[in-house]
Design an enzyme around this catalytic site. Structure first.
Site, PDB file in Angstrom:
ATOM      1  N   HIS A 119      15.271   8.656   1.286  1.00  0.00           N
ATOM      2  CA  HIS A 119      14.766   7.735   2.309  1.00  0.00           C
ATOM      3  C   HIS A 119      13.344   7.258   2.002  1.00  0.00           C
ATOM      4  CE1 HIS A 119      17.851   9.710   5.213  1.00  0.00           C
ATOM      5  NE2 HIS A 119      18.401   8.736   4.538  1.00  0.00           N
ATOM      6  N   CYS A 148      -5.969  -9.015   1.041  1.00  0.00           N
ATOM      7  CA  CYS A 148      -5.331 -10.274   1.476  1.00  0.00           C
ATOM      8  C   CYS A 148      -5.081 -10.344   2.982  1.00  0.00           C
ATOM      9  CB  CYS A 148      -4.009 -10.472   0.724  1.00  0.00           C
ATOM     10  SG  CYS A 148      -2.650  -9.512   1.405  1.00  0.00           S
TER      11      CYS A 148
HETATM   12 ZN   LIG Z   1      -1.852  -7.813   0.273  1.00  0.00          ZN
END
Ligand SMILES: [Zn+2]
Length: 237
Positions: A119, A148
């Site tokens: 998992h 980002c």
């Molecule tokens: Zn990123």
């Protein structure tokens, strides 16, 4: 003392596969969210743990998902116990593999040589926007990727998501060529993991080490005792 007939099964086996679950990690202080004492019933909200561990929660309420992860899932200081360590030793010295449902990273900490984290693992984290993998410590501090601004997530299989194909094929390949299969700390009720046992050869021996007796529908050697005690006594010969 371990039953000598059981020790012999381990000594004589050519290839061993361990199939393991939450019961292996509870002695390391990690609660089983599916059990009576796990998160499921401790949670004051009206939603079951399965919701917080779903792709829907991550997509629709990423802050709620992150909060649940931080409060309930991460135990970065937890240490492997004798069960992890003994099984890891089998993978180092014998032809043996561990296939676990656990996402807590403890088998990696125990230096398990052949391992399938069926998992996924909480300690592999990546960004949903740019796809980059980041150190999990960054995720412990912030749900956003600092490069980002994208949302970070752990590389675990959430409810509503499919399993990793390579994990399935490696698992099936190991089980279908093993002559000893050892089920530890799992009630084998969660599919598709539980279905892996159907790939065993007919001649394979199945030993189950679990507090609760299991009926898998075929002959097994049931060791109904504390798994820590069992693996403490088991020799890797
Ligand atoms: Zn990123």
């Amino acid at each position: 003392m371990i039953d000598s007939a059981i020790q012999q099964k381990f000594d004589n086996a050519k290839k061993i596969t361990f199939l393991t679950g939450a019961g292996v990690s509870t002695p390391s202080g990690i609660p089983d969210y599916r059990s009576k004492n796990g998160l499921y019933t401790n949670d004051a909200s009206d939603k079951p743990a399965e919701y917080y561990l779903s792709i829907d929660c991550l997509k629709n309420e990423p802050e709620v998902f992150y909060d649940f992860m931080m409060k309930n899932m991460y135990y970065p200081d937890a240490k492997p116990n004798v069960i992890h360590e003994r099984q890891a030793e089998f993978t180092q010295k014998r032809d043996a593999m561990v296939i676990t449902q656990n996402i807590d990273g403890l088998y990696q900490k125990a230096q398990t040589k052949k391992l399938v984290e069926f998992h996924g693992t909480l300690f592999d984290v990546y960004c949903l926007k740019c796809g980059k993998h980041v150190d999990y410590h960054e995720y412990l501090h912030d749900m956003h990727h600092k490069d980002c601004g994208g949302i970070l997530r752990p590389n675990i299989v959430l409810y509503g998501e499919g399993l990793d194909g390579e994990n399935i094929s490696r698992s099936v390949a190991a089980i279908s060529t093993s002559d000893l299969i050892v089920v530890v700390g799992t009630s084998m009720r969660v599919y598709p993991f539980a279905g892996l046992i159907d790939y065993r050869p007919n001649s394979a021996e199945v030993v189950v080490v679990n507090q609760e007796a299991l009926n898998l529908g075929f002959p097994i050697t049931m060791v109904q005792e504390d798994a820590s005690k069992f693996f403490e006594d088991l020799q890797v010969n």
